[in-house]
Design a protein around this motif. Structure first.
Motif, PDB file in Angstrom:
ATOM      1  N   PHE A 277       0.825  -1.209   0.000  1.00 45.11           N
ATOM      2  CA  PHE A 277       0.000   0.000   0.000  1.00 45.11           C
ATOM      3  C   PHE A 277       0.861   1.262   0.000  1.00 45.11           C
ATOM      4  O   PHE A 277       0.447   2.301  -0.518  1.00 45.11           O
ATOM      5  CB  PHE A 277      -0.957   0.000   1.192  1.00 45.11           C
ATOM      6  N   ARG A 281       0.207   4.017  -2.834  1.00 44.91           N
ATOM      7  CA  ARG A 281      -0.067   5.431  -2.566  1.00 44.91           C
ATOM      8  C   ARG A 281       0.855   6.331  -3.386  1.00 44.91           C
ATOM      9  O   ARG A 281       0.439   7.397  -3.863  1.00 44.91           O
ATOM     10  CB  ARG A 281       0.077   5.713  -1.066  1.00 44.91           C
ATOM     11  N   GLU A 284      -0.593   6.324  -6.805  1.00 49.08           N
ATOM     12  CA  GLU A 284      -1.816   7.133  -6.860  1.00 49.08           C
ATOM     13  C   GLU A 284      -1.492   8.611  -7.015  1.00 49.08           C
ATOM     14  O   GLU A 284      -2.149   9.330  -7.782  1.00 49.08           O
ATOM     15  CB  GLU A 284      -2.641   6.890  -5.598  1.00 49.08           C
ATOM     16  N   ASN A 301      -9.511  -0.517  -7.637  1.00 43.27           N
ATOM     17  CA  ASN A 301     -10.471  -0.077  -6.623  1.00 43.27           C
ATOM     18  C   ASN A 301     -11.893  -0.501  -6.958  1.00 43.27           C
ATOM     19  O   ASN A 301     -12.692  -0.785  -6.063  1.00 43.27           O
ATOM     20  CB  ASN A 301     -10.419   1.447  -6.474  1.00 43.27           C
ATOM     21  N   LYS A 308      -9.319   0.338  -1.529  1.00 44.34           N
ATOM     22  CA  LYS A 308      -9.564   1.746  -1.279  1.00 44.34           C
ATOM     23  C   LYS A 308      -8.999   2.153   0.078  1.00 44.34           C
ATOM     24  O   LYS A 308      -8.969   1.356   1.026  1.00 44.34           O
ATOM     25  CB  LYS A 308     -11.058   2.047  -1.339  1.00 44.34           C
ATOM     26  N   SER A 309      -8.588   3.403   0.182  1.00 42.61           N
ATOM     27  CA  SER A 309      -7.896   3.899   1.377  1.00 42.61           C
ATOM     28  C   SER A 309      -8.609   3.594   2.694  1.00 42.61           C
ATOM     29  O   SER A 309      -7.958   3.169   3.653  1.00 42.61           O
ATOM     30  CB  SER A 309      -7.667   5.409   1.254  1.00 42.61           C
ATOM     31  N   GLN A 312      -7.897  -0.170   3.750  1.00 41.75           N
ATOM     32  CA  GLN A 312      -6.580  -0.782   3.625  1.00 41.75           C
ATOM     33  C   GLN A 312      -6.050  -1.327   4.954  1.00 41.75           C
ATOM     34  O   GLN A 312      -5.432  -2.390   4.997  1.00 41.75           O
ATOM     35  CB  GLN A 312      -5.587   0.230   3.046  1.00 41.75           C
TER      36      GLN A 312
END
Length: 413
Positions: A277, A281, A284, A301, A308-309, A312
Motif C-alpha cells: 500500500f 499510494r 496514486e 479499486n 480503497k484507502s 486498507q
C-alpha cells in the motif's frame, strides 16, 4: 488475428461478463443459484472454449522440461546416469526417462502469473492464454528477462515444471462453484488445482503454493455499519480460509504418502500488504498528476474494493491473520508427519519479505500486480527459501551460485 465473427462473439460475451454482478463472496456463502442461471453460465463458458479451441491447443502449455536434459543425464556424474543407461539399452522409453526427472508444481493466483489489469480484450486474452513469463516459470534465456525459479532449479538438476495458476483463484470450499468470470478464463481455485495434480501418474517431488490474495477483499457484501465494525467478518474469513486450505492440502499430503519417492510441499505466506500500500499510494499520487501513468489504477479499486484507502488497514490486518492461519496449519500438519519419512511440509515467509514498497516492483499499468522487476524479486526470494526442501529431496548444488555470477550463469545455461 481475430476473425470478425469471433470478435463479435467475444465482445458480446465480454459485455455480459463485465456487466453481470460478480459473486466474490461465493467461497463463504455459496448459495444455490437458479437452474437457468447455471445453464446460461455453462453455455457461455462452453462457447468461449469452442471459440478458443485453436488457441488452447496451439498456445504454449504451462509445462517446461529442461531442453538439454539428455545431455546432462548422460554424464557419469549425474544422479540419473543409470536411468540414462536403461534408456540407451532400450529398457525404458524417452518419456519414462523424463518421468524420472524431478517434477515441480506451482499452485497460485494472479500474482504468480504474467497478469495485470488492462483493456478488457487484452486482459481476457492474457488471463486465458498467458503462461510462463512469470517468477516461477519464465523460460526466456535473455539475461534481462526474469530468472525464474524453474531456471534457477535447472542450475542444480534437469527437471519438469508445471504451473497451476489462475487469475482470480481463491482458497474456497471444495464444492464451491467458480462463477462465470473464473470459468471463462479457465481459473480454478486451490481445490481445483489440487484436483488437477492428484490424478497425475507422475506426482510432483516439489509443490509450491502461493494463493489467498483474492480472499482479502473483506468489504465485499458488507453494509456500511458492518464495514465500520469488521472484527466478526475478519475472524469469519480467517476461520473459513483455514478450513478451505486444509482439505486440498491434506489431499496432496495423503497422495504423497503413497508415493515411492520423497515429496516436499512449500506453503508461502501472502505478500506484505503494508509495504504494497505504501507503493500504491506513491502510484496514486503520480496518477493524479499524470493520468497516463498507471492508467488502470482505478480498475483495482472498482473490482477489489478493499484496495480503497478507508479499508486498507483492515486488509493489512486480514493478511496477517491469514498468514498466521497458514503458519499454524503447516505446523500442525508437520507434527503429524513426524513418522512419515517421505513427506515434508514447510511454511515460508520469503515472499512476505519481498519489499513491495519499492515502486518499481508494482505493475506500471494497474499498480496492483507485480511488474517484471517484481517477478524478478519474487523469483529470487522463493528460490532462497527452498534450501530445506531441496535438501530433503536430495537435490544439492554442486557449487555456490553467487549474485555476481548470476548473469554469467544465465548466458551460458
Amino acid at each position: 488475428m481475430f476473425l470478425p465473427t469471433r470478435f463479435v462473439l467475444l465482445a458480446g460475451l465480454f459485455v455480459f461478463v463485465t456487466t453481470a454482478p460478480a459473486n466474490s463472496t461465493e467461497e463463504f456463502a455459496n448459495p444455490p443459484r437458479p437452474f437457468p442461471v447455471v445453464m446460461g453460465e455453462q453455455i457461455a463458458a462452453n462457447l468461449v472454449d469452442l471459440i478458443f479451441l485453436f488457441d488452447r491447443v496451439a498456445s504454449d502449455p504451462p509445462t517446461a522440461t529442461t531442453s538439454h536434459y539428455l545431455e546432462r543425464v548422460s554424464q557419469p556424474s549425474s544422479p540419473f546416469y543409470n536411468h540414462y543407461l536403461e534408456y540407451r539399452q532400450g529398457k525404458i522409453s524417452r518419456a519414462e526417462l523424463v518421468r524420472r526427472l524431478p517434477h515441480v508444481a506451482m499452485m497460485g493466483d494472479s500474482l504468480t502469473q504474467h497478469f495485470y489489469i488492462s483493456s478488457p480484450m487484452s486482459l481476457f486474452w492474457r488471463a486465458r492464454t498467458q503462461r510462463r513469463k512469470n517468477w516461477f516459470l519464465d523460460t526466456d534465456p535473455d539475461p534481462g528477462s526474469i530468472w525464474s525459479v524453474y531456471e534457477r532449479l535447472q542450475t542444480l538438476t534437469p527437471l519438469v515444471a508445471t504451473e497451476y495458476n489462475g487469475a482470480g483463484a481463491l482458497v474456497a470450499p471444495t464444492r464451491a462453484s467458480e462463477g462465470i468470470r473464473r470459468r471463462i478464463v479457465r481459473t480454478r481455485n486451490l481445490s481445483g488445482h489440487a484436483r488437477q495434480i492428484l490424478p497425475k501418474q507422475r506426482f510432483p517431488d516439489l509443490i509450491l503454493i502461493w494463493i489467498g490474495h483474492n480472499n482479502l477483499d473483506w468489504v465485499e457484501g458488507l453494509s456500511p455499519t458492518e464495514r465500520q465494525h469488521p472484527e466478526n467478518r475478519l475472524r469469519e474469513i480467517a476461520t473459513q480460509f483455514r478450513q478451505n486450505y486444509t482439505e486440498p492440502l491434506q489431499w496432496l499430503i495423503d497422495r504423497a504418502k503413497t508415493e515411492n519417492h520423497r515429496v516436499a510441499i512449500v506453503v508461502f505466506g501472502l505478500a506484505n500488504l503494508e509495504e504494497f500500500f505504501e507503493a500504491r499510494r506513491k502510484a496514486e499520487a503520480l496518477h493524479a498528476k499524470n493520468p497516463a501513468l498507471y492508467p488502470y489504477f482505478e480498475s483495482g479499486n472498482r473490482s477489489f474494493e478493499s484496495l480503497k484507502s478507508p479499508y486498507q488497514g483492515n486488509m493489512v490486518r486480514l493478511g496477517l491473520m491469514l498468514n498466521g492461519e497458514m503458519r499454524s496449519l503447516v505446523s500442525d500438519l508437520d507434527r503429524q508427519l513426524t513418522h512419515q519419512s517421505n513427506v515434508c511440509v514447510q511454511y515460508s515467509d520469503a515472499l512476505t519479505k519481498v519489499n513491495f514498497s519499492r515502486l518499481e516492483l508494482i505493475n506500471p499499468a494497474d499498480a496492483w500486480h507485480p511488474s517484471i522487476e517484481g517477478h524478478k524479486a519474487l523469483a529470487a526470494a522463493a528460490f532462497s527459501a527452498l534450501g530445506p526442501s531441496l535438501k530433503f529431496l536430495g537435490i544439492r548444488p554442486k557449487r555456490t551460485i553467487s549474485p555476481a555470477s548470476e548473469v554469467v550463469t544465465r548466458r551460458t545455461r
